[in-house]
Design a protein around this motif. Structure first.
Motif, PDB file in Angstrom:
ATOM      1  N   UNK A   1       1.200  -0.929   0.284  1.00 49.95           N
ATOM      2  CA  UNK A   1       0.175   0.247   0.393  1.00 49.95           C
ATOM      3  C   UNK A   1       0.868   1.306  -0.525  1.00 49.95           C
ATOM      4  N   UNK A   2       0.147   2.493  -0.609  1.00 49.32           N
ATOM      5  CA  UNK A   2       1.083   3.508  -0.531  1.00 49.32           C
ATOM      6  C   UNK A   2       0.096   4.557  -0.392  1.00 49.32           C
ATOM      7  N   UNK A   3       0.410   6.048   0.251  1.00 46.65           N
ATOM      8  CA  UNK A   3      -0.670   7.178  -0.350  1.00 46.65           C
ATOM      9  C   UNK A   3       0.427   8.656  -0.146  1.00 46.65           C
ATOM     10  N   UNK A   4       0.704   8.235  -1.574  1.00 43.73           N
ATOM     11  CA  UNK A   4       1.404   9.529  -1.782  1.00 43.73           C
ATOM     12  C   UNK A   4       1.112  11.057  -2.636  1.00 43.73           C
ATOM     13  N   UNK A   5      -0.321  10.786  -1.806  1.00 46.16           N
ATOM     14  CA  UNK A   5      -1.210  12.368  -2.060  1.00 46.16           C
ATOM     15  C   UNK A   5      -0.074  13.805  -1.586  1.00 46.16           C
TER      16      UNK A   5
ATOM     17  N   UNK B   1     -10.475   8.120   8.945  1.00 46.26           N
ATOM     18  CA  UNK B   1      -9.750   7.118   9.081  1.00 46.26           C
ATOM     19  C   UNK B   1      -8.999   5.915   9.554  1.00 46.26           C
ATOM     20  N   UNK B   2      -8.605   6.833   8.805  1.00 44.60           N
ATOM     21  CA  UNK B   2      -6.453   6.346   9.383  1.00 44.60           C
ATOM     22  C   UNK B   2      -5.695   6.696  10.777  1.00 44.60           C
ATOM     23  N   UNK B   3      -6.597   7.411  11.055  1.00 43.06           N
ATOM     24  CA  UNK B   3      -6.149   7.930  12.969  1.00 43.06           C
ATOM     25  C   UNK B   3      -6.726   7.016  13.424  1.00 43.06           C
ATOM     26  N   UNK B   4      -7.790   6.396  13.043  1.00 45.34           N
ATOM     27  CA  UNK B   4      -9.237   6.332  14.059  1.00 45.34           C
ATOM     28  C   UNK B   4      -8.686   5.162  14.116  1.00 45.34           C
ATOM     29  N   UNK B   5      -8.046   4.122  13.419  1.00 40.05           N
ATOM     30  CA  UNK B   5      -7.607   3.127  13.208  1.00 40.05           C
ATOM     31  C   UNK B   5      -6.389   2.822  13.979  1.00 40.05           C
ATOM     32  N   UNK B   6      -5.294   3.746  13.466  1.00 38.53           N
ATOM     33  CA  UNK B   6      -3.452   3.738  13.473  1.00 38.53           C
ATOM     34  C   UNK B   6      -3.275   4.352  14.619  1.00 38.53           C
TER      35      UNK B   6
ATOM     36  N   UNK C   1      -0.090   9.618  14.937  1.00 38.28           N
ATOM     37  CA  UNK C   1       1.411   9.478  14.275  1.00 38.28           C
ATOM     38  C   UNK C   1       1.723   8.514  13.083  1.00 38.28           C
ATOM     39  N   UNK C   2       1.148   7.440  13.568  1.00 36.15           N
ATOM     40  CA  UNK C   2       1.123   6.023  12.827  1.00 36.15           C
ATOM     41  C   UNK C   2       0.895   6.405  11.051  1.00 36.15           C
ATOM     42  N   UNK C   3      -0.269   6.865  11.856  1.00 31.02           N
ATOM     43  CA  UNK C   3      -1.252   7.772  10.616  1.00 31.02           C
ATOM     44  C   UNK C   3      -1.016   8.735   9.719  1.00 31.02           C
ATOM     45  N   UNK C   4       0.471   9.389  10.150  1.00 33.21           N
ATOM     46  CA  UNK C   4       1.010  11.223  10.027  1.00 33.21           C
ATOM     47  C   UNK C   4       1.688  10.365   9.345  1.00 33.21           C
ATOM     48  N   UNK C   5       2.431   9.203   9.322  1.00 32.40           N
ATOM     49  CA  UNK C   5       3.919   8.719   8.963  1.00 32.40           C
ATOM     50  C   UNK C   5       3.104   8.084   7.628  1.00 32.40           C
TER      51      UNK C   5
ATOM     52  N   UNK D   1       3.815   0.817   2.429  1.00 33.22           N
ATOM     53  CA  UNK D   1       2.820  -0.275   3.363  1.00 33.22           C
ATOM     54  C   UNK D   1       3.118  -1.353   3.132  1.00 33.22           C
ATOM     55  N   UNK D   2       4.284  -3.056   3.132  1.00 36.55           N
ATOM     56  CA  UNK D   2       4.431  -3.757   2.875  1.00 36.55           C
ATOM     57  C   UNK D   2       2.948  -4.654   2.984  1.00 36.55           C
TER      58      UNK D   2
END
Length: 259
Positions: free
Chosen positions: A143-147, A161-166, A169-173, A181-182
């Motif tokens: 996976x990759x979020x290159x926005x 959704x990503x901050x809610x799940x992760x 800080x991990x979402x920011x990464x 992300x493998x």
């Protein structure tokens, strides 16, 4: 990819193609294939529109229990075709953008959504998977979020959704740095349900799970899916905010010539 092989779905198979989006219906199972392998299955506005229509049509049919999304060729989906989006920025970044309509369709679906992933899952494809119930991936997938690197912001309510799940800080990464992300990492983070060795094992595993899903009562499947995903108001509002921000950034680049 034929993730529904050996699955008894009932009824004759029906295939419908809209450009590079192919929809196969066999009984209670709908399989949607992104079929533009020569471009890494990059999504044009027309393809987003076809995807949104296919998901909405399946969801509106009470006879459909499960929708499977997959990609032809070496990659699941390398995200949006940025040249196509840039050619029609008003449509691409408007309130009724086909891209946003696709994300809303998967968000609002009461039909169980399954993704069979092999290869790259980038950008809008990666944020779309946040709305899927089950995501099966091969070991070579990522996976990759290159926005941000593209001068945009994430879409599909990914910033919610990503901050809610992760956690923030991990979402920011993932979102600020656009790190790859493998499949194994994605499984540990809860972004992927299960990782299998290769495409052949992916076919087999998805078919096994479809057998279980298609044997369950349709009403229970839909009701449970709806309860697992409560009110979508916040996510829809976040999608609108993301779209407005990307539109502003696009306009800034066009005016100043820099991101």
């Amino acid at each position: 990819m034929t993730p529904d092989r050996c699955v008894r779905t009932g009824g004759p198979p029906v295939t419908k193609s809209t450009g590079a989006i192919r929809v196969d219906r066999t009984g209670a199972l709908v399989r949607i294939t992104i079929d533009r392998p020569e471009a890494g299955n990059a999504l044009t506005l027309a393809m987003y529109r076809a995807l949104a229509d296919a998901v909405a049509e399946a969801d509106a049919d009470p006879g459909v229990r499960v929708v499977v999304l997959t990609g032809a060729g070496e990659d699941f989906c390398c995200g949006s075709d940025l040249d196509d989006l840039a050619a029609d920025q008003e449509t691409a970044l408007g309130l009724r953008s086909p891209l946003v309509e696709f994300h809303k369709a998967v968000l609002r679906s009461d039909t169980v959504l399954v993704a069979a992933v092999d290869g790259a899952v980038v950008g809008s494809a990666a944020t779309a998977l946040l709305h899927f119930d089950l995501v099966y991936a091969t070991r070579r997938s990522h996976l990759k979020y290159p926005f941000v690197a593209q001068g945009l912001v994430p879409d599909g309510a990914g910033t919610l959704l990503l901050p809610q799940r992760l956690g923030p800080q991990r979402a920011a990464q993932l979102l600020l740095l656009g790190e790859r992300v493998s499949a194994a990492q994605a499984a540990r983070l809860g972004l992927v349900t299960e990782v299998v060795e290769d495409r052949e094992h992916l076919h087999t595993r998805v078919a096994e799970q479809l057998t279980t899903l298609l044997a369950a009562p349709a009403a229970s499947l839909r009701a449970t899916r709806a309860l697992l995903r409560p009110a979508d108001r916040d996510a829809v509002l976040q999608m609108a905010a993301e779209g407005a921000t990307s539109a502003r950034l696009f306009a800034s680049v066009a005016r100043d010539g820099r991101a």
